[in-house]
Design a protein around this motif. Structure first.
Motif, short mmCIF file in Angstrom:
data_model
loop_
_atom_site.label_atom_id
_atom_site.label_comp_id
_atom_site.label_asym_id
_atom_site.label_seq_id
_atom_site.Cartn_x
_atom_site.Cartn_y
_atom_site.Cartn_z
N UNK C 217 0.96 -1.14 -0.26
CA UNK C 217 0.04 0.08 0.10
C UNK C 217 0.82 1.10 -0.09
N UNK C 218 0.82 1.92 -1.03
CA UNK C 218 1.54 3.50 -1.21
C UNK C 218 0.57 4.38 -1.08
N UNK C 219 1.09 5.64 -0.01
CA UNK C 219 0.21 6.66 -0.04
C UNK C 219 0.98 7.94 -0.03
N UNK C 220 0.41 8.68 -0.77
CA UNK C 220 1.31 10.18 -0.93
C UNK C 220 0.21 11.24 -0.80
N UNK C 221 0.55 12.21 -0.21
CA UNK C 221 -0.63 13.30 -0.43
C UNK C 221 0.20 14.98 -0.53
N UNK C 222 -0.46 15.98 -0.72
CA UNK C 222 0.21 17.23 -0.79
C UNK C 222 -0.41 18.00 0.09
N UNK C 223 0.15 19.06 0.46
CA UNK C 223 -0.32 20.24 1.25
C UNK C 223 -0.65 21.31 0.23
N UNK C 224 -1.60 22.28 0.79
CA UNK C 224 -1.93 23.32 -0.21
C UNK C 224 -0.69 24.31 -0.54
N UNK C 268 8.15 15.55 7.91
CA UNK C 268 8.77 14.79 6.64
C UNK C 268 7.81 14.69 5.56
N UNK C 269 8.33 14.36 4.50
CA UNK C 269 7.50 13.91 3.16
C UNK C 269 6.28 13.11 3.62
N UNK C 270 5.02 13.75 3.21
CA UNK C 270 3.99 12.93 3.57
C UNK C 270 3.77 11.72 2.57
N UNK C 271 4.47 10.86 2.65
CA UNK C 271 4.30 9.50 1.82
C UNK C 271 4.67 8.38 2.71
N UNK C 272 3.94 7.39 2.42
CA UNK C 272 4.20 6.07 2.97
C UNK C 272 3.82 4.94 2.37
N UNK C 273 4.75 3.84 2.70
CA UNK C 273 4.63 2.71 2.03
C UNK C 273 4.70 1.54 2.90
#
Lengths: 335, 302, 465
Positions: C217-224, C268-273
């Motif tokens: 499961x890979x997740x990544x999001x952005x901030x505004x 940190x970078x808002x991503x996870x795996x």
């Protein structure tokens, strides 16, 4: 033989005669009219259709116009120059010319000269359309009547209609007087575009009348140098096409003429390769980077004084090499 | 069986890019070729011969008139099933061998592939192509060899109508003789042959009928012997006449008889003489040049 | 009937043989092979990867394959344009024969497709060799994307509507708002997830394919603010047993048995795996992202796309098998280009046909892009869902033209677009066989036959003076 001029004068006349025939043949191809019409129209319509900008006013329009000039010019030279010469050699049409008291070198050199002239006419037309497109592109304007970002709609309309009008006029002359439609289209376009630019100098960018006392075409003349550089690259391209055409059939000559051109995009990378053989190949390719001067115009910059002479030298050297190889290949060819 | 070729009042005008009429190539000709006939189509350059042949074969659409091949319009594939065509210029694919050329044409005709090799070899032998050239690419063959391969392709499928445009072009004298023999053979087998040629001597040798075209019209048509017969002259032929009586016969206007065989006939001109006469008459009549009639106007597309 | 079919087939076969020989015995095929061999051999050596396995794979399976397909596709298109005009007078023999124009077209088209497919196969072999030599082992692995369950998007749209704003009194407007949310989710628009709010993805039950299989499961999001950092939240995966809907991912009773929990740190970078056993998805899988915000209650919204932010994948069969899976979709492209070129060549001379066909292909390529798709994800973040955004007259006119032309082009090219073979190869995603085969059937066979009808009609009308 009495009456046949010898020496340089005779040779020059032979080359010029071949060049004239080649230029006319290139401009008369249906593909030449289609390419000229579509590139000129595309460049004119671009500022009206594009939805993005790179921050700098007119940059996207300028870069796209130069790119269209380069690609359209390359297609013109390949389809309308290399291919007909190869077809003439294969079909026997060139045999008649080569049976004359002139060296075989006259054919590739004269053909190259004709292609270069045809390319010059094409680049001239597209360059003027680019100048007009630059004026049309959205920019901040402050006049007596208006202040703000605006597209020059009048200039846009004139430059968009110009190619179609030129073709219509050429068609009318063809119907009435039987003049060659291809040549007429390019010549009319070449005359009308600067005329239109001059007349538009009496109008502001917001469409208001400046009056006869004032005249400001409002054109970004910096685009002239990159256009010249592109023409120089096309000269080198034509030389490569003429060289391939001395040996290959028409379709293969047209396709193969793109090869050094495409490899030229990687010339810098090849020059820094670890392998000696690959590094040795790099100088033999026309490095496209030397001819693409659009980057220098970014953010109000200009082309350096040495860039164009260096590009000319590069083009001259490469063209001479290609034509020499082509002439040698033609000497040994059975017709 | 329906008439192999029937054309009535064919017209064709070439137009420029803008659709304006430029050249009236064919101005209303009628033509019929029946089984067993060899019809020669003659005319100077630009007289409309090639245009007529192409209209007959469906390569050009006539602007007027009617064409039927075996009772069907040439656009119907069924109409072309029994037609063989040898075009004027060497028009074979240079990368194919003669055998492959015949296989290609056999495929286009829908002939089964079984027996294709034997059929190809028989045809190539019939047209006199050397066996060594059967599997040589046409780019390596001479013009004459390519022509023979084209002729073999035209005879594929045993066509009932054979259209030959300059069939002996590029052939040596032996080859020309062989082709003439072949044409006569086709005629004897009941095929209809339409032949176009500039070589009047060979037309005279093989054709039963000729049609002479000038400026898009058929100026003269009919059986060859009838056309060439000179009705303004009479020839008396006396067999076994002793030399001392020759002068008497010459002096007399009547026929000397007395038990001797006398044949009275009209001397024949050569086809060349007749052809030139027709051409001269046509020029005197309408001032038309040898070629097609140009449509009078003020300009033209190039 | 049988005889008609046999005659048709023989004529098509004869045309096939002629076209094949014409291309293979000319300089064309040799020059093209040499050029493509040079591209496959030289280009990967010239491109500099970014040091990651994915970057290296992009270099070979993305760039090199892209350049190869562009050159091969262009050559196929132009060879089709030259097929009839290149024969000149020789084509008279075909017209005089009883062969049907359709048979002639089909034979030549099949020959073009066969030759270009053969060259493509050789190029793919070369690419495979390059991949084996230059790529790390990780780059040769592929993953199969597991799509969210049927109805999961609709459910999520309704859930978003509930917390987003007060419900509309008019049911029609209420439904229109929900539909606009569905459209945004479908187009993968970036929707905000403010602090305290969650986004839920539900996946259908899936049995493990082999022992020890794991799902990634890979997740990544952005901030505004454009960066990926600044979002404080949690990502949890549950083996679904319940139908819960809760903001807190720790509420296990709502969703089922928790199988993974990861914290996303704002610094940190808002991503996870992470990986979970495939057996956990036997009853279904629920993945929940919740924006925890900062301790003082403030914090940035996370911008989350329905497909781009979360991806659940299972192991694939590797790059070699993926290349084979991509073949039908790639051949579909070549087949369509061959048909377009041939149809243009049947109607026009070579230069005009080449120009018209190239321009048509360029227009289709541009027209079917997202730039002219009114349903594509908008550039800016969607903060407000209204029943309808009010367009002005110019917007309406542009949208109508774009949806008319662009929509038709997109619909026609949809099978190839959905198969998306080139991008999936570059991303290491398994190319779906049903999609690839459908692309071949629809865009590689049916659509070219439509061009065949047009080309055959043009041939019948064409004169040969």
């Amino acid at each position: 033989m009495k009456g046949v001029p010898r020496g340089g004068a005779g040779l020059a006349r032979a080359v010029l005669a071949t060049a004239r025939a080649s230029a006319l043949e290139a401009l008369q191809q249906p593909a030449a009219i289609l390419i000229g019409l579509s590139v000129c129209s595309l460049v004119a319509l671009q500022p009206l259709l594009q939805l993005h900008s790179f921050g700098e006013s007119g940059r996207l329009v300028r870069d796209c116009a130069l790119a269209a000039m380069l690609l359209g010019g390359a297609a013109l030279c390949a389809l309308c120059s290399a291919a007909p010469m190869a077809a003439a050699l294969a079909g026997g049409g060139a045999a008649t010319a080569l049976a004359r008291p002139a060296p075989r070198a006259v054919l590739p050199v004269g053909h190259w000269l004709g292609s270069v002239c045809a390319a010059a006419l094409f680049v001239w037309c597209v360059a003027w359309q680019s100048l007009l497109a630059g004026r049309t592109a959205e920019a901040y304007v402050q006049t007596a009547h208006f202040a703000g970002d605006i597209r020059d709609a009048l200039c846009g309309a004139v430059s968009a209609l110009l190619p179609a009008f030129s073709l219509g006029l050429a068609a009318w002359r063809n119907i009435r007087r039987g003049t060659r439609i291809g040549t007429a289209f390019f010549v009319i376009m070449a005359v009308l575009a600067p005329l239109a630019a001059a007349l538009l100098g009496f109008w502001e960018r917001d469409g208001s009348w400046l009056g006869f006392a004032f005249w400001d075409p409002g054109l970004d003349w910096r685009i002239v140098a990159p256009s010249l550089a592109i023409w120089l690259l096309l000269c080198a391209f034509c030389a490569g096409g003429a060289a391939f055409a001395t040996r290959l059939p028409a379709a293969a000559a047209a396709s193969a003429s793109f090869l050094p051109f495409v490899l030229g995009f990687f010339a810098d990378g090849l020059a820094s390769s670890e392998h000696l053989a690959v590094r040795a190949l790099a100088p033999l390719l026309p490095s496209v980077r030397d001819f693409w001067l659009a980057e220098a115009l970014a953010n109000g910059g200009s082309v350096s004084s040495s860039a164009l002479p260096l590009a000319a030298l590069h083009a001259a050297a490469w063209s001479a090499m290609a034509l020499a190889v082509g002439t040698l290949a033609l000497r040994r060819r059975d017709l | 069986m329906k008439i192999p070729l029937f054309a009535e009042n064919l017209r064709k005008t070439y137009r420029d890019f803008w659709g304006r009429p430029r050249t009236e190539a064919v101005r209303g000709i009628s033509l019929a070729v029946r089984p067993g006939e060899v019809v020669g189509l003659l005319g100077p350059n630009g007289s409309g011969k090639s245009t007529t042949i192409k209209m007959v074969l469906g390569l050009l659409r006539p602007d007027g008139g009617k064409v039927e091949l075996f009772g069907l319009p040439p656009s119907e594939p069924a109409a072309r099933r029994h037609v063989g065509y040898l075009p004027e210029l060497p028009d074979q694919h240079r990368f194919l061998t003669p055998r492959e050329t015949l296989a290609y044409h056999a495929g286009l005709m829908g002939l089964p592939s079984s027996g294709a090799d034997a059929r190809a070899e028989a045809l190539l032998d019939r047209v006199g192509l050397a066996r060594a050239a059967f599997d040589k690419p046409l780019s390596e063959c001479s013009k004459g060899m390519a022509r023979r391969a084209g002729l073999a392709a035209a005879l594929l499928g045993d066509p009932q109508l054979v259209v030959l445009d300059e069939p002996t072009s590029g052939l040596d004298p032996v080859g020309r003789h062989e082709v003439k023999e072949l044409i006569c053979e086709l005629s004897r087998d009941g095929k209809a042959v339409l032949l176009s040629s500039h070589l009047l001597s060979e037309v005279q040798d093989v054709c039963t009928r000729v049609a002479i075209m000038v400026a898009g019209l058929v100026r003269a048509e009919g059986n060859l012997s009838g056309l060439l017969e000179r009705r303004d002259a009479v020839r008396f032929t006396v067999s076994g006449l002793p030399p001392e009586k020759e002068a008497d016969c010459r002096a007399a206007l009547g026929v000397a008889s007395g038990g001797l065989d006398v044949a009275v006939d009209h001397p024949a001109a050569t086809l060349e003489e007749y052809f030139l006469e027709v051409l001269r008459a046509a020029r005197e009549e309408g001032g038309a040049e040898g070629g097609a009639a140009a449509v009078a106007d003020g300009g033209g597309a190039r | 009937m049988k005889r008609t079919v046999a005659v048709f087939a023989r004529a098509a076969a004869a045309s096939f043989a002629l076209q094949w020989r014409s291309l293979s015995r000319s300089h064309f095929a040799a020059a093209l092979l040499a050029l493509l061999a040079a591209v496959v051999a030289v280009l990967p050596a010239q491109l500099r990867p970014d040091g990651t396995a994915g970057g290296a794979r992009h270099m070979i399976a993305g760039w090199t394959l892209g350049v190869t397909m562009a050159l091969l596709g262009g050559a196929t298109l132009w060879a089709g344009c030259a097929s009839v005009p290149g024969e000149g007078r020789r084509f008279a023999a075909v017209r005089v024969s009883p062969a049907r124009s359709m048979a002639v077209f089909v034979g030549r088209w099949l020959a073009l497709v066969a030759l270009s497919s053969a060259i493509l196969a050789l190029c793919l072999c070369g690419l495979w060799v390059q991949a084996r030599v230059r790529l790390p082992r990780a780059a040769l692995e592929t993953r199969a994307v597991i799509e969210p369950a049927e109805g999961a998007l609709d459910e999520e749209a309704k859930r978003i509507r509930v917390w987003a704003a007060a419900p509309e009194t008019d049911p029609a407007r209420e439904e229109a708002v929900v539909e606009s949310i569905r459209r945004d989710l479908r187009s993968d628009a970036l929707l905000p997830v403010p602090p305290g709010v969650a986004r839920i993805w539900r996946f259908a039950p899936r049995a493990p394919r082999r022992d020890g299989e794991t799902l990634r499961v890979s997740f990544r999001c952005l901030s505004p603010y454009g960066s990926a950092a600044g979002v404080n939240g949690m990502l949890a995966a549950y083996s679904a047993t319940g139908n819960g809907d809760a903001a807190s991912p720790t509420d296990a009773a709502a969703f089922g048995r928790r199988v993974a929990l990861v914290r996303l740190d704002a610094s940190q970078d808002s991503s996870s795996e992470f990986e979970i056993p495939a057996a956990a998805a036997e009853c279904g899988l629920v993945v929940v992202f919740s924006n925890a915000g900062l301790r003082d209650g403030t914090g940035a919204s996370a911008l989350v796309g329905w497909r781009s932010s979360l991806r659940a994948t299972s192991p694939g069969e590797g790059l070699a098998v993926n290349l084979l899976r991509a073949v039908p979709a790639l051949v579909a492209v070549l087949s369509l280009l061959a048909a377009v070129g041939l149809a243009a060549g049947c109607a026009f001379s070579f230069p005009v046909a080449a120009f018209a066909a190239t321009a048509a292909v360029a227009m289709v390529w541009l027209g079917s892009s997202d730039a002219y798709d009114p349903n594509a994800a908008p550039d800016e973040v969607v903060h407000v869902h209204a029943a309808s955004r009010e367009p002005n007259a110019v917007d309406r006119a542009v949208e109508k033209a774009a949806s008319g032309i662009g929509g038709t082009l997109r619909a026609v090219m949809a099978p190839i677009s959905r198969a998306n073979a080139s991008e999936k190869l570059a991303d290491g995603i398994v190319v779906g066989m049903p999609g690839a085969l459908w692309a071949l059937t629809a865009d590689g066979v049916a659509l070219p036959l439509a061009f065949a009808l047009a080309g055959a009609a043009a041939l019948r009308r064409r004169e040969f003076p």
